[in-house]
Design a protein around this motif. Sequence first.
Motif, PDB file in Angstrom:
ATOM      1  N   LEU A  61      69.846  36.450  54.341  1.00 22.50           N
ATOM      2  CA  LEU A  61      69.058  35.443  55.049  1.00 22.50           C
ATOM      3  C   LEU A  61      68.776  34.239  54.145  1.00 22.50           C
ATOM      4  N   PRO A  62      68.688  33.056  54.719  1.00 23.87           N
ATOM      5  CA  PRO A  62      68.394  31.860  53.916  1.00 23.87           C
ATOM      6  C   PRO A  62      66.936  31.865  53.450  1.00 23.87           C
ATOM      7  N   GLU A  63      66.670  31.110  52.384  1.00 26.97           N
ATOM      8  CA  GLU A  63      65.285  31.037  51.891  1.00 26.97           C
ATOM      9  C   GLU A  63      64.511  30.029  52.739  1.00 26.97           C
ATOM     10  N   ALA A  64      64.273  30.436  53.974  1.00 24.74           N
ATOM     11  CA  ALA A  64      63.549  29.611  54.938  1.00 24.74           C
ATOM     12  C   ALA A  64      62.372  30.411  55.475  1.00 24.74           C
ATOM     13  N   LYS A  65      61.577  29.777  56.305  1.00 22.73           N
ATOM     14  CA  LYS A  65      60.433  30.460  56.884  1.00 22.73           C
ATOM     15  C   LYS A  65      60.904  31.673  57.672  1.00 22.73           C
ATOM     16  N   VAL A  66      60.210  32.795  57.488  1.00 22.58           N
ATOM     17  CA  VAL A  66      60.596  34.038  58.135  1.00 22.58           C
ATOM     18  C   VAL A  66      60.524  33.884  59.656  1.00 22.58           C
ATOM     19  N   GLY A  67      61.522  34.439  60.341  1.00 26.95           N
ATOM     20  CA  GLY A  67      61.589  34.306  61.787  1.00 26.95           C
ATOM     21  C   GLY A  67      60.872  35.401  62.534  1.00 26.95           C
ATOM     22  N   LEU A  68      59.806  35.930  61.955  1.00 29.22           N
ATOM     23  CA  LEU A  68      59.003  36.970  62.594  1.00 29.22           C
ATOM     24  C   LEU A  68      57.621  36.417  62.928  1.00 29.22           C
ATOM     25  N   VAL A  69      57.079  36.845  64.040  1.00 30.85           N
ATOM     26  CA  VAL A  69      55.730  36.436  64.432  1.00 30.85           C
ATOM     27  C   VAL A  69      54.731  37.018  63.437  1.00 30.85           C
ATOM     28  N   PRO A  70      53.780  36.226  62.923  1.00 28.16           N
ATOM     29  CA  PRO A  70      52.772  36.763  62.008  1.00 28.16           C
ATOM     30  C   PRO A  70      52.055  37.962  62.629  1.00 28.16           C
ATOM     31  N   ASP A  71      52.112  39.094  61.972  1.00 31.65           N
ATOM     32  CA  ASP A  71      51.515  40.319  62.514  1.00 31.65           C
ATOM     33  C   ASP A  71      51.679  41.424  61.473  1.00 31.65           C
ATOM     34  N   THR A  72      51.208  42.615  61.796  1.00 28.00           N
ATOM     35  CA  THR A  72      51.414  43.797  60.956  1.00 28.00           C
ATOM     36  C   THR A  72      52.595  44.577  61.517  1.00 28.00           C
ATOM     37  N   TYR A  73      53.603  44.786  60.686  1.00 33.51           N
ATOM     38  CA  TYR A  73      54.825  45.471  61.093  1.00 33.51           C
ATOM     39  C   TYR A  73      54.935  46.819  60.371  1.00 33.51           C
ATOM     40  N   SER A  74      55.817  47.657  60.890  1.00 31.74           N
ATOM     41  CA  SER A  74      56.093  48.932  60.234  1.00 31.74           C
ATOM     42  C   SER A  74      57.484  49.417  60.606  1.00 31.74           C
ATOM     43  N   PHE A  75      58.043  50.258  59.747  1.00 33.37           N
ATOM     44  CA  PHE A  75      59.311  50.920  60.047  1.00 33.37           C
ATOM     45  C   PHE A  75      59.268  52.312  59.426  1.00 33.37           C
ATOM     46  N   ASP A  76      60.106  53.199  59.935  1.00 30.65           N
ATOM     47  CA  ASP A  76      60.112  54.594  59.503  1.00 30.65           C
ATOM     48  C   ASP A  76      61.364  54.898  58.694  1.00 30.65           C
ATOM     49  N   VAL A  77      61.181  55.684  57.625  1.00 26.83           N
ATOM     50  CA  VAL A  77      62.289  56.138  56.790  1.00 26.83           C
ATOM     51  C   VAL A  77      62.326  57.656  56.844  1.00 26.83           C
ATOM     52  N   SER A  78      63.467  58.196  57.240  1.00 30.18           N
ATOM     53  CA  SER A  78      63.664  59.646  57.266  1.00 30.18           C
ATOM     54  C   SER A  78      64.548  60.019  56.083  1.00 30.18           C
ATOM     55  N   ILE A  79      64.007  60.849  55.173  1.00 28.08           N
ATOM     56  CA  ILE A  79      64.752  61.252  53.976  1.00 28.08           C
ATOM     57  C   ILE A  79      64.267  62.627  53.535  1.00 28.08           C
TER      58      ILE A  79
END
Length: 431
Positions: free
Chosen positions: A135-153
């Motif tokens: 990704l380019p060093e530009a403003k992030v294209g995500l809406v300001p908020d609290t995000y999460s993702f899951d890692v299965s290992i």
Amino acid sequence: MSSVLNAVYNNYLTAYTPKALTRYDTHKKSELRSVYNSIVKLNKEAPWYLPTTNKDTQRYAVDIKENARELHNTIAQLGGLEEDGLFNKKSAYSSDENVVSASYIGPRTSDDQIPSLELEIRSLASSQENLGLFLPEAKVGLVPDTYSFDVSINEMNYEFQFAVGESETNRDVQERLVRLINNSGVGIRAELAEADGRTSLRLTSEATGLSQGKTHLFHISDDKTSKRAGTVEYFGLDYTSREAANADISVNGEERSPSSNHFTIGKLFEVQLNGITEEGSPVTLGLKTDVESLTDNISHLIGGYNDFVKAASSYVETQSKSRQLVNEMKGIAGIYSNSLESLGVTLSEDGTLSVDRELLRQSAMQSEDVAETFESLKNLSDMLLKKSNQVSLNPMNYVQKTVVAYKNPGHNFVSPYTTSAYSGMMFNSYC
């Protein structure tokens, strides 16, 4: 609760004791009972102390305990738990250490009973790698908020939560995710990859290879995560750029595919694969001569002692009682310093020992009775074993503490967990 305990244990292994575990880290019920009884006896008349809350002191206590465990295991691996084991432990050799290194873990026996092995290494076991979008060093294209993702290992699921600010760039968020994942200690290393002014997240598993029936080592998704989804797709975290693979080797012509580059062969050799062999040029593993094995064992013993002393010395400026531990270790070595010098082992001013391998080897070759010639080293090994057990049992003995009250002699209750205060330190911020 089980997930909390697993998180604590993973944090302990990665933050405090990244050293490899050995077969000497498993114990019988009788051994654990003996440890418990020793703790009870130790605490019977011990005074009460204020709890230790300083983070640096807590890390120091756990660190010296783990280094004591490492010293104990070093002595155990050299046969130091057996009578005259230090002098009879066999040592392995490799014809090319750059490709394969090995240690002998089998029983004491004559050299002609252990066949040499020829290994061909065609490929090493590899880890899984996920490479995200550049990704380019530009403003992030995500809406300001609290995000999460899951890692299965490792049959465990971990959720990672983070916030995205109004003015943050792609790189800002990526760098935060690198720190978040690396500090979690779940078995994945994260780093920032750069190309043509763009950045990407590269995630690599610490484990290698695949067990039967497995298709991946870790999986990332945000389909059922608790906070806002979208980061997996935006950063491309679920794209596997390199799948995990087993090693491709042959041992004396027999094809094998171990999932790790570190494994054992026939309960005789512990092997570490470091590279690939040239076609038609296998690596030979076998046993060294008795003199070379003895020299190696003593060198490893001295190395284990030095590692412990250096670890304790690293805290001298911040932990006042660490100097006491260093002096005690130096005192143990000093008892045998005169006899050790004739064997090529010299005690330095800082408490470490240096080895003249050639003089040590000559002493072994000229000896008519190895046990008698190296008796001082055997005695040193025995005392180091006792000291490592003592430190491991009660590392808090080398922590500056404030006494609250002394117990009434002969009229007190046992407090078997006082010396194990360091174990509670691992649970900080979890409970």
